[in-house]
Design a protein around this motif. Structure first.
Motif, PDB file in Angstrom:
ATOM      1  N   GLU A 243      15.911 -13.909  -6.946  1.00 42.53           N
ATOM      2  CA  GLU A 243      14.876 -12.870  -6.860  1.00 42.53           C
ATOM      3  C   GLU A 243      15.021 -12.069  -5.576  1.00 42.53           C
ATOM      4  OE1 GLU A 243      11.134 -14.909  -7.098  1.00 42.53           O
ATOM      5  OE2 GLU A 243      11.533 -15.658  -9.106  1.00 42.53           O
ATOM      6  N   ASN A 244      14.426 -10.897  -5.564  1.00 41.78           N
ATOM      7  CA  ASN A 244      14.369 -10.134  -4.313  1.00 41.78           C
ATOM      8  C   ASN A 244      13.520 -10.898  -3.315  1.00 41.78           C
ATOM      9  OD1 ASN A 244      15.748  -7.934  -5.281  1.00 41.78           O
ATOM     10  ND2 ASN A 244      13.890  -6.887  -5.983  1.00 41.78           N
ATOM     11  N   LYS A 245      13.895 -10.831  -2.050  1.00 43.75           N
ATOM     12  CA  LYS A 245      13.008 -11.367  -1.008  1.00 43.75           C
ATOM     13  C   LYS A 245      12.257 -10.173  -0.437  1.00 43.75           C
ATOM     14  CE  LYS A 245      12.955 -14.351   3.097  1.00 43.75           C
ATOM     15  NZ  LYS A 245      11.806 -13.747   3.711  1.00 43.75           N
ATOM     16  N   TYR A 246      11.025 -10.026  -0.874  1.00 42.36           N
ATOM     17  CA  TYR A 246      10.220  -8.885  -0.448  1.00 42.36           C
ATOM     18  C   TYR A 246       9.734  -9.096   0.982  1.00 42.36           C
ATOM     19  CZ  TYR A 246      10.371  -8.089  -5.432  1.00 42.36           C
ATOM     20  OH  TYR A 246      10.814  -7.900  -6.719  1.00 42.36           O
TER      21      TYR A 246
ATOM     22  N   ARG B 281       2.684 -13.269   2.685  1.00 35.59           N
ATOM     23  CA  ARG B 281       2.410 -14.115   1.526  1.00 35.59           C
ATOM     24  C   ARG B 281       0.912 -14.181   1.246  1.00 35.59           C
ATOM     25  NH1 ARG B 281       5.984 -19.436   0.827  1.00 35.59           N
ATOM     26  NH2 ARG B 281       5.477 -19.939  -1.324  1.00 35.59           N
TER      27      ARG B 281
ATOM     28  N   ARG C 165      -0.836 -17.994   4.088  1.00 36.33           N
ATOM     29  CA  ARG C 165      -0.163 -19.295   4.126  1.00 36.33           C
ATOM     30  C   ARG C 165      -0.743 -20.165   5.230  1.00 36.33           C
ATOM     31  NH1 ARG C 165       5.893 -17.486   5.218  1.00 36.33           N
ATOM     32  NH2 ARG C 165       6.293 -19.432   6.270  1.00 36.33           N
TER      33      ARG C 165
ATOM     34  N   GLU D   4       3.838 -11.997  -2.743  1.00 32.03           N
ATOM     35  CA  GLU D   4       4.142 -11.317  -1.491  1.00 32.03           C
ATOM     36  C   GLU D   4       3.544  -9.907  -1.595  1.00 32.03           C
ATOM     37  OE1 GLU D   4       5.764 -12.933   0.927  1.00 32.03           O
ATOM     38  OE2 GLU D   4       6.596 -11.416   2.256  1.00 32.03           O
TER      39      GLU D   4
ATOM     40  N   PHE E 161       5.354 -14.181  -7.632  1.00 34.60           N
ATOM     41  CA  PHE E 161       6.592 -14.939  -7.863  1.00 34.60           C
ATOM     42  C   PHE E 161       6.382 -16.389  -8.288  1.00 34.60           C
ATOM     43  CE2 PHE E 161       6.040 -14.860  -3.178  1.00 34.60           C
ATOM     44  CZ  PHE E 161       5.955 -16.232  -2.924  1.00 34.60           C
TER      45      PHE E 161
ATOM     46  N   MET F 205      15.886 -14.634  -2.672  1.00 36.54           N
ATOM     47  CA  MET F 205      15.434 -16.015  -2.764  1.00 36.54           C
ATOM     48  C   MET F 205      16.178 -16.609  -3.955  1.00 36.54           C
ATOM     49  SD  MET F 205      13.059 -16.075  -0.414  1.00 36.54           S
ATOM     50  CE  MET F 205      12.372 -17.706  -0.657  1.00 36.54           C
TER      51      MET F 205
ATOM     52  N   LYS G 146      16.266 -19.891  -6.519  1.00 34.10           N
ATOM     53  CA  LYS G 146      15.318 -20.952  -6.891  1.00 34.10           C
ATOM     54  C   LYS G 146      15.871 -21.857  -7.987  1.00 34.10           C
ATOM     55  CE  LYS G 146      11.515 -17.960  -5.638  1.00 34.10           C
ATOM     56  NZ  LYS G 146      10.245 -17.333  -5.992  1.00 34.10           N
TER      57      LYS G 146
ATOM     58  N   LYS H   2      16.197 -19.256   0.996  1.00 39.94           N
ATOM     59  CA  LYS H   2      16.240 -17.829   1.351  1.00 39.94           C
ATOM     60  C   LYS H   2      17.619 -17.495   1.877  1.00 39.94           C
ATOM     61  CE  LYS H   2      14.126 -19.150   5.691  1.00 39.94           C
ATOM     62  NZ  LYS H   2      12.990 -19.130   6.558  1.00 39.94           N
TER      63      LYS H   2
ATOM     64  N   LYS I 210      19.382 -14.248   3.866  1.00 38.02           N
ATOM     65  CA  LYS I 210      19.290 -12.884   4.413  1.00 38.02           C
ATOM     66  C   LYS I 210      20.383 -12.709   5.451  1.00 38.02           C
ATOM     67  CE  LYS I 210      15.302 -14.198   7.286  1.00 38.02           C
ATOM     68  NZ  LYS I 210      13.980 -13.860   7.714  1.00 38.02           N
TER      69      LYS I 210
ATOM     70  N   ARG J 102       0.817 -16.490  10.075  1.00 38.58           N
ATOM     71  CA  ARG J 102       1.627 -17.713  10.151  1.00 38.58           C
ATOM     72  C   ARG J 102       1.035 -18.723  11.111  1.00 38.58           C
ATOM     73  NH1 ARG J 102       7.736 -16.163   8.686  1.00 38.58           N
ATOM     74  NH2 ARG J 102       7.053 -14.814   7.016  1.00 38.58           N
TER      75      ARG J 102
HETATM   76  P1  AMP Z   1      10.720 -16.916   5.550  1.00 37.37           P
HETATM   77  O1  AMP Z   1       9.411 -16.298   5.835  1.00 37.37           O
HETATM   78  O2  AMP Z   1      11.863 -16.245   6.208  1.00 37.37           O
HETATM   79  O3  AMP Z   1      10.690 -18.426   5.688  1.00 37.37           O
HETATM   80  O4  AMP Z   1      10.999 -16.668   3.989  1.00 37.37           O
HETATM   81  C1  AMP Z   1      10.178 -17.167   2.987  1.00 37.37           C
HETATM   82  C2  AMP Z   1       9.093 -16.147   2.636  1.00 37.37           C
HETATM   83  O5  AMP Z   1       9.613 -15.081   1.873  1.00 37.37           O
HETATM   84  C3  AMP Z   1       8.018 -16.714   1.756  1.00 37.37           C
HETATM   85  O6  AMP Z   1       7.080 -17.435   2.515  1.00 37.37           O
HETATM   86  C4  AMP Z   1       7.406 -15.470   1.127  1.00 37.37           C
HETATM   87  O7  AMP Z   1       6.376 -14.988   1.980  1.00 37.37           O
HETATM   88  C5  AMP Z   1       8.539 -14.447   1.179  1.00 37.37           C
HETATM   89  N1  AMP Z   1       9.030 -14.009  -0.150  1.00 37.37           N
HETATM   90  C6  AMP Z   1       9.361 -12.725  -0.444  1.00 37.37           C
HETATM   91  N2  AMP Z   1       9.794 -12.625  -1.701  1.00 37.37           N
HETATM   92  C7  AMP Z   1       9.725 -13.851  -2.262  1.00 37.37           C
HETATM   93  C8  AMP Z   1      10.051 -14.377  -3.565  1.00 37.37           C
HETATM   94  N3  AMP Z   1      10.553 -13.626  -4.528  1.00 37.37           N
HETATM   95  N4  AMP Z   1       9.872 -15.711  -3.762  1.00 37.37           N
HETATM   96  C9  AMP Z   1       9.391 -16.513  -2.771  1.00 37.37           C
HETATM   97  N5  AMP Z   1       9.070 -16.061  -1.518  1.00 37.37           N
HETATM   98  C10 AMP Z   1       9.235 -14.745  -1.266  1.00 37.37           C
END
Ligand code: AMP
Length: 567
Positions: free
Chosen positions: A252-255, A259, A274, A304, A345, A408, A410, A427, A429, A544
């Motif tokens: 999936e895209n990581k938007y 969260r 979160r 997200e 998501f 992401m 999964k 994740k 990136k 956070r």
């Molecule tokens: P990080 O904040 O770098 O640990 O990356 C994980 C975060 O990416 C999650 O806590 C979500 O807030 C965000 N996120 C964005 N897109 C998605 C997605 N498609 N699935 C799950 N998390 C996502």
């Protein structure tokens, strides 16, 4: 039960360092609560009166305590202040003054009950707005009026959120297991930990545990309450991501937003971050969209929310959308200026039941059934399912091209594990030299920055607690329109100050910031053994908590990476 009993526990804990000994001290006390007490008293062991999911604070500053001590013990505020400058702990000062009272002999065996302290502390949450400081002073004075020296010390420390007895969250879990299930404490500690991930409430778990294993197993998530979300593991590359999640996997895209946990029950919709903070009132636009575009009697969804420019429709950086989380006023204006697009998501609860045990592929089917997408308002996370590394790589490239943060990956067969950094979702990136860290100290600024706290000491997490890893002086702004300002950060940090030494203040570790750096060096200057070179704060992360920050392991891994890149 008398409050002096719990103070005895605090005193013993403060002179004990071993984890096992601490657990057995707490476990003895928990046995007593099981017999004669109220499960909620368990919160007091960690200096609280509320479950962890309830993030309300007493809102009692050092100034309020100084005023209260002055009123309660008939001494001048200036006298309390000068004692504070010498001793640095208002709890000890309360102990000293309470011990000196004329009637002190009367109180040498105080009759203060745990109930009275608990109820008194609970009253404080209702005191808000105009005149609330005086009301708080009265409520606290009333409790202190019948407290002995030791009791006064711990009441004050509880109010300031700093018990100073060194009790970890895990000690409570182990102590419940040890006190109620001594024959099999290890496996019960694990059961209790899983239940904690679902409820964030040790009193609920304790009350269930007293009745037996079956009751603990019944603990579940419920809409209307915040919950811990599943956390992602970092992957090095596509191959690594497939290795962790298995093949085929969902991609999936990581938007790049923040969260939001969306929950609905009895037509009432609530939003949580979160960090378990409720943000419903800040997002009337999301509530509208959820009402209109999601079907279902009850649910909890993971999403997200991404801010975008209302004119260009382009994604806005996190810093601007974070305004939406922080601001409690002029919400209607902000809804127009900083609209958000919600990407759903995951689903954890649907129509009266937890669905966390279902494989992700099944949970995704529920999402597809209940979400009715609407452009720039709500949609389902864009997804492909593949076992082909080239295809995954292509999706990754496309995501970056569109301006997303990454992807992401999964595992299709995995359940949803709240609060855990398990390999069910990873994740990926582009490697960035950035960590989320917590601020543990700061320095009073000089010159142009006089009056503000600047130069922030930042720390990562480890099993031994937070370990400092550098001092950051740049990144924050002087003008509000440009992002988080020194003034704003100073306002956030001031109520968290624990002690001061010269120009340096030490604060409770609560404020999380994203910090970029050029590289990391081994260094004896900080207790982590490492120092960030040229660190810079990119964002304040209001959504956070310290659970989300980088660990010492992450830092060590990054050291290996940076030295590799510089070869
Ligand atoms: P990080 O904040 O770098 O640990 O990356 C994980 C975060 O990416 C999650 O806590 C979500 O807030 C965000 N996120 C964005 N897109 C998605 C997605 N498609 N699935 C799950 N998390 C996502």
């Amino acid at each position: 039960m008398k409050y002096s009993e719990i103070c005895g526990v605090y005193e013993k804990l403060s002179v004990t360092s071993g984890r096992l000994e601490k657990t057995s001290i707490v476990s003895e006390f928990i046995k007593k609560i099981a017999k004669h007490g109220n499960p909620e008293w368990i919160y007091l062991l960690r200096g609280r009166v509320l479950p962890d999911y309830d993030v309300r604070e007493f809102g009692i500053s050092r100034q309020i305590i100084i005023k209260t001590l002055s009123k309660s013990f008939g001494v001048l505020s200036s006298e309390v202040l000068s004692e504070f400058n010498k001793i640095g702990d208002l709890g000890e000062i309360a102990e000293k003054f309470a011990g000196k009272r004329k009637q002190s002999t009367l109180f040498s065996s105080s009759s203060l009950s745990i109930d009275k302290v608990f109820d008194g502390l609970m009253k404080i949450f209702a005191l808000e707005g105009k005149g609330s400081v005086d009301k708080k002073v009265s409520v606290v004075s009333e409790i202190l009026s019948s407290a002995s020296g030791i009791e006064a010390k711990y009441i004050v420390r509880t109010l300031l959120g700093d018990l100073r007895v060194g009790i970890a969250e895990s000690t409570i879990k182990d102590a419940i297991a040890e006190s109620l299930f001594p024959e099999d404490k290890k496996s019960y500690a694990e059961l209790i930990e899983s239940a904690y991930d679902l409820s964030n409430d040790y009193a609920e778990i304790f009350a269930a545990a007293v009745k037996g294993k079956k009751e603990i197993e019944k603990i579940s998530i419920s809409p209307g309450k915040p919950m811990n979300v599943m956390l992602a593991v970092k992957a090095e590359d596509i191959e690594d991501a497939f290795r962790i999640c298995g093949k085929p996997a969902a991609i999936e895209n990581k938007y790049d937003g923040f969260r939001v946990v969306i929950s609905k029950k009895n037509k009432e919709i609530k939003l949580f971050t979160r960090k378990l903070e409720e943000v419903t009132s800040q997002f009337p636009d999301i509530i509208e969209v959820v009402k209109k575009n999601i079907s279902g009697e009850s649910f909890i969804l993971d999403s997200e929310a991404v801010g975008y420019d209302p004119k260009t429709k382009k994604v806005k950086p996190f810093e601007s959308v974070s305004q939406r989380i922080k601001r409690k006023h002029h919400i209607e204006r902000l809804v127009k200026e900083l609209p958000v697009d919600v990407h759903i998501f995951d689903v954890m609860y649907y129509n009266g039941k937890s669905v966390m045990h279902l494989p992700f592929s099944e949970r995704r089917k529920i999402i597809e059934k209940i979400i009715h997408p609407e452009k720039l308002k709500i949609n389902i996370a864009e997804q492909i399912i593949t076992d082909n590394e080239k295809r995954a790589e292509e999706f990754y490239k496309q995501a970056l091209k569109k301006g997303e943060e990454g992807i992401m990956v999964k595992s299709l067969s995995s359940p949803y594990k709240p609060g855990r950094r398990v390999g069910h979702m990873v994740k990926l990136k582009p490697s960035s030299s950035e960590f989320d860290l917590v601020i543990t100290g700061a320095e009073h600024g000089t010159g142009k920055r006089a009056g503000w706290l600047t130069s922030y000491i930042v720390a990562c997490a480890s099993e031994k607690g937070f370990l400092n890893i550098g001092k950051v002086s740049s990144g924050l702004k002087e003008k509000e329109s440009e992002g988080t300002t020194y003034r704003e950060m100073t306002k956030l940090l001031k109520p968290l100050i624990k002690s001061e030494k010269g120009r340096v203040v030490y604060v409770k570790p609560k404020i999380v910031v994203s910090v970029t750096y050029q590289n990391i060096q081994k260094s004896p200057s900080y207790n982590s053994g490492y120092a960030l070179r040229f660190p810079r704060i990119t964002f304040y992360r209001p959504e956070r908590s310290t659970k989300d920050i980088a660990t010492l392991e992450d830092v060590k891994k990054a050291v290996v990476c940076t030295s590799f890149h510089s070869l």
